[in-house]
Design a protein around this motif. Structure first.
Motif, PDB file in Angstrom:
ATOM      1  N   GLU A 123      40.226  18.742  26.695  1.00 47.41           N
ATOM      2  CA  GLU A 123      39.698  17.938  25.594  1.00 47.41           C
ATOM      3  C   GLU A 123      38.704  18.741  24.762  1.00 47.41           C
ATOM      4  OE1 GLU A 123      38.130  14.471  27.424  1.00 47.41           O
ATOM      5  OE2 GLU A 123      40.083  13.445  27.548  1.00 47.41           O
ATOM      6  N   ARG A 127      39.071  19.662  20.868  1.00 48.58           N
ATOM      7  CA  ARG A 127      38.036  19.396  19.862  1.00 48.58           C
ATOM      8  C   ARG A 127      37.714  20.661  19.073  1.00 48.58           C
ATOM      9  NH1 ARG A 127      35.760  16.177  23.977  1.00 48.58           N
ATOM     10  NH2 ARG A 127      34.364  17.868  24.576  1.00 48.58           N
ATOM     11  N   GLN A 131      38.117  21.127  15.141  1.00 51.02           N
ATOM     12  CA  GLN A 131      36.991  21.549  14.310  1.00 51.02           C
ATOM     13  C   GLN A 131      37.334  22.807  13.528  1.00 51.02           C
ATOM     14  OE1 GLN A 131      33.826  21.902  17.140  1.00 51.02           O
ATOM     15  NE2 GLN A 131      33.635  19.694  17.447  1.00 51.02           N
TER      16      GLN A 131
END
Length: 471
Positions: A123, A127, A131
């Motif tokens: 995870e 992310r 980003q």
């Protein structure tokens, strides 16, 4: 060995050369009681790890068959180590797992199976990828440098703006790559380290030699314990916008000179009159030397006065927008007062006040000069029968409570310059409109309505704000 394996949070099992589970640690035993179709993986001692996928129901069966095949290769000696990461649809939300199968001292004696829950890591990686994708989609140039000014991150927006690929930029010093002003770069870095952020315009150079104006926001990035780690800069290319703004400001500046034309013509006539008369007097052969010297001295002073006036007007007309310099407000007002005294009607009395020596400011002197002159011209027009025009400069520190009551204000040190007159004032019903472009109460041909909108734009570009008080 058992005590050691039980202390490991990962799930560990030992299998023999036939794939039978001969030992498991406590974490593995607990995992087998979680429920779900993948529990066939957590075989009890004596079960066969290699054939677990055959007995399991979908969707776990495919993953378990892959694991069984990989373990068979390790036990057969054809693969040194087998590593596999896979998701499980249950429980909800899904979890990600990583299985490592490695031989024991001798593959003929079996292998160790280590089973890890890597959901948090996956995870976090997702992310980071999201980003990074968002940063790459941004049109802004996003650059991160370490405390030694070495580039550690270079976004796609930076590639588009400056022409350097990330592989070419990483590891190089930002100041050298972008040919920035070394002295100002040091000042900005010092400001970021002391205050945590900096905002302003910077001139940089692209790979093809183009000079760019970047509206930049620099922020300090720290570690969890607050230690400064890097500086993140987000820059927007405003080169074309600045060119258009410069053109508009120049047009409006010429309009301001037009409004002063009658005063300039009148004063130049006053300057030229003594020069013409002095020439006639010098032609008199009976003129004695002391008289000739006095006439020549007056001639020189009139010529110097006219030269100074023309130079001021030309300097203002040409301007040099975009030059961020250290400006002394008192000097700015002194120059402005010179133009006002030369060109405004003599019925207007000029008063210049300063409470103490004000702080210097960083800004564009031509634009600041233009903004103040626009306000003074408006004050002149408000006093057709004469009056008092007061220019005042003072230092002021704005606190948090004042800034909260004035949305455009920012806390901190400011230089406050006020232009006040004893004229007719501004009617309450139009006060909200005076800064709108092209709004004017003057007759056709006497104003375009760009004066105050230009003032507002200049003040905002210098991180300031305007307050109006009129009766």
């Amino acid at each position: 060995m058992r005590v050691l394996l039980n202390a490991i949070p990962a799930r560990v099992a030992l299998i023999d050369d036939a794939g039978r589970v001969i030992s498991v640690n406590e974490s593995w035993q607990k995992a087998g009681t979680d429920g779900g179709p993948w529990t066939a993986l957590f075989g009890e001692v004596g079960s066969n790890f290699l054939t677990a996928g055959v007995r399991a129901e979908r969707p776990a069966s495919i993953q378990l068959q892959i694991l069984g095949a990989g373990a068979s290769r390790v036990l057969g000696g054809s693969q040194a180590c087998f590593i596999h990461e896979f998701p499980c649809a249950q429980p909800v939300p899904p979890r990600w797992y990583r299985v490592v199968v490695s031989p024991l001292e001798d593959a003929q004696r079996g292998a160790m199976v280590m089973y890890l829950d890597i959901t948090d890591r996956r995870e976090a990686e997702e992310r980071l990828r999201d980003q990074a994708a968002l940063l790459d989609r941004s049109q802004d140039a996003i650059i991160a440098t370490d405390l030694d000014d070495v580039i550690v991150f270079w976004s796609k927006g930076a590639e588009r703006a400056f022409g350097w690929k990330a592989a070419e930029a990483l590891g190089r010093r930002a100041q050298e790559l972008l040919q920035a002003d070394a002295v100002r770069d040091v000042e900005i870095r010092k400001s970021v380290l002391e205050r945590g952020e900096w905002t302003g315009e910077l001139r940089k150079r692209a790979r093809d030699g183009r000079e760019l104006t970047m509206e930049t926001r620099a922020s300090l990035v720290c570690t969890e314990n607050g230690t400064p780690r890097s500086i993140l800069s987000v820059g927007s290319d405003v080169t074309e916008r600045k060119k258009i703004e410069a053109q508009l400001l120049r047009v409006q500046r010429l309009e301001s000179i037009g409004t002063l034309a009658s005063g300039i013509a009148h004063d130049l006539n006053n300057v030229l009159a003594p020069i013409v008369m002095s020439i006639d007097l010098l032609a008199d052969e009976n003129l004695v030397e002391p008289q000739r010297a006095r006439i020549l001295d007056g001639l020189r002073r009139s010529a110097q006065r006219g030269s100074t006036m023309v130079r001021q007007v030309l300097s203002f007309a040409r301007g040099m927008e975009g030059q961020q310099l250290t400006v002394q407000p008192a000097v700015l007002l002194e120059e402005l007062a010179g133009i006002i005294r030369e060109t405004f009607p003599k019925g207007i009395q000029l008063v210049v006040e300063q409470t103490e020596m004000p702080w210097t400011i960083c800004g564009d002197p031509t634009q600041l000069h233009q903004a103040l002159l626009n306000l003074c011209v408006n004050a002149r027009d408000a006093m057709p029968k004469g009056g008092v025009l007061t220019l005042r400069v003072e230092t002021r520190v704005i606190d948090e409570s004042y800034a909260a009551m004035n949305p455009e204000a920012r806390p901190g040190a400011h230089v406050a310059i006020s232009v006040s007159d004893t004229g007719t004032g501004i009617r309450s019903e139009i006060r909200e409109k005076i800064f709108d472009p092209f709004f004017t109460t003057k007759d056709i041909g006497k104003g375009t309505g760009l004066g105050l909108s230009t003032v507002l734009a200049i003040v905002k570009s210098h991180r300031g704000f305007i307050q109006l008080d009129s009766e």
